[in-house]
Scaffold this active site. Structure first.
Site, PDB file in Angstrom:
ATOM      1  N   LYS A 286      44.311  35.765  33.728  1.00  0.00           N
ATOM      2  CA  LYS A 286      43.541  36.396  35.031  1.00  0.00           C
ATOM      3  C   LYS A 286      42.309  36.703  34.358  1.00  0.00           C
ATOM      4  CE  LYS A 286      47.480  38.177  37.048  1.00  0.00           C
ATOM      5  NZ  LYS A 286      48.406  39.670  37.258  1.00  0.00           N
TER       6      LYS A 286
ATOM      7  N   GLN B 196      48.062  45.989  36.088  1.00  0.00           N
ATOM      8  CA  GLN B 196      49.281  44.952  35.759  1.00  0.00           C
ATOM      9  C   GLN B 196      50.684  45.810  35.594  1.00  0.00           C
ATOM     10  OE1 GLN B 196      48.923  41.585  35.362  1.00  0.00           O
ATOM     11  NE2 GLN B 196      51.093  41.609  35.274  1.00  0.00           N
TER      12      GLN B 196
ATOM     13  N   ASP C  72      45.178  42.789  44.454  1.00  0.00           N
ATOM     14  CA  ASP C  72      46.651  42.455  44.689  1.00  0.00           C
ATOM     15  C   ASP C  72      47.157  42.664  46.305  1.00  0.00           C
ATOM     16  OD1 ASP C  72      47.567  41.676  42.574  1.00  0.00           O
ATOM     17  OD2 ASP C  72      48.188  43.333  41.511  1.00  0.00           O
TER      18      ASP C  72
END
Ligand code: NAP
Length: 281
Positions: A53, A97, A120
């Protein structure tokens, strides 16, 4: 018949070129899009995802910060870091994460992220906005799947979409996006009776369970679009999906490979969400 492949690597390349242009435009205005990625602990798969990422940000002109913490970091410390990033004007997107160590409450952590930086799309207010048809952020994996359908000009409106898997990060938001696009949606889970009865009715079949070879060729309607979100390892340690690809491709009209399908699209849509956040800021 052999299905046409939907190549997520190639589609990502095209979309990332657009991302880089948008990032350059914002940077020229003094508003370089910035993403902060937080990793707690040393889970090997998470380390790879986080690295990919951050690298994708660097390759496409986004500013990125990677914050790595020991597995024994306290929840209070993590919440304090999120609070600081919420206030940091250089940061437009914050990603924690998952999974987090067991002593940290993931729900509390996600709810601590400012909704306008929740790239997200997992915050309850963003889930609610998606559900009521006014999404601020579309969760990255389902958003990527929608881009894949768009790339083949698939007429989603009126199609029957069957989703196998009902998680908050893939299955449920996927159902919302397909419903909004006019599909008739069926969601299956581990308790579904006679899974094949449902999957065989799918014009669009999205599989996201983490169960290798769960969907076999006889469970697919001839000509269907099969999107395999699963990420598993086969007996030789090679990455594979939830669909028996070798046989399914003989029945499906379109199919996504693993690797090279949904995986790269997820990271691409994270970049898109970060750009959208920066454009709105
Ligand atoms: P998850 O939270 O474990 O959810 C799995 C879902 O699959 C659950 O709803 C579960 O049902 C359902 N399920 C399990 N076994 C089933 C069966 N035999 N029949 C029907 N449904 C079944 O998983 P997730 O986070 O959504 O991830 C799913 C997979 O996608 C994993 O392999 C993950 O690594 C992968 N993934 C890939 C990407 C990418 O970028 N390519 C992104 C995210 C996830 P219940 O609700 O009844 O438990």
């Amino acid at each position: 018949m052999s299905a046409q492949l939907i190549n997520g690597t190639e589609l990502s390349r095209q979309l990332r070129a657009e991302v880089a242009q948008r990032a350059a435009k914002l940077t020229a205005l003094g508003k370089q899009p910035g993403l902060a990625v937080i990793l707690v602990g040393t889970d090997p798969a998470s380390q790879v995802y986080v690295r990919n990422k951050v690298k994708a940000c660097e390759d496409n002109g986004l500013y990125s910060v990677m914050e790595k913490y020991d597995a024994d970091m306290s929840e209070q410390e993590l919440l304090a870091r999120i609070d600081a990033l919420n206030k940091d004007p250089k940061i437009h997107g914050i990603l924690v994460q998952l999974p987090l160590p067991a002593h940290i409450n993931a729900h509390r952590v996600i709810e601590a992220i400012a909704p306008e930086k929740d790239v997200d799309g997992f915050h309850i207010s963003n889930a609610g906005l998606l559900m009521t048809g006014q999404p601020l952020f579309r969760p990255c994996t389902p958003y990527g799947v929608m881009k894949m359908l768009e790339s083949i000009d698939y007429p989603v409106r009126g199609a029957h979409a069957v989703i196998v898997g009902a998680s908050n990060i893939v299955g449920k938001p996927q159902a919302m996006l397909l419903l909004q696009a006019g599909a008739t949606v069926t969601i299956c889970n581990s308790k579904t009776r006679d899974l094949g009865h449902h999957t065989r009715q799918a014009d669009i079949l999205v599989v996201a369970t983490g169960k290798r070879n769960l969907v076999t060729a006889d469970m697919i309607k001839p000509g269907a679009v099969v999107i395999d979100v699963g990420m598993n390892r086969d007996d030789n340690g090679k990455l594979c999906g939830d669909v028996d690809f070798a046989h399914a491709r003989e029945v499906a009209g379109y199919i996504t490979p693993v690797p090279g399908g949904v995986g790269p699209m997820t990271i691409t849509m994270l970049l898109v969400n970060t750009i959208e956040a920066a454009e709105r800021a």
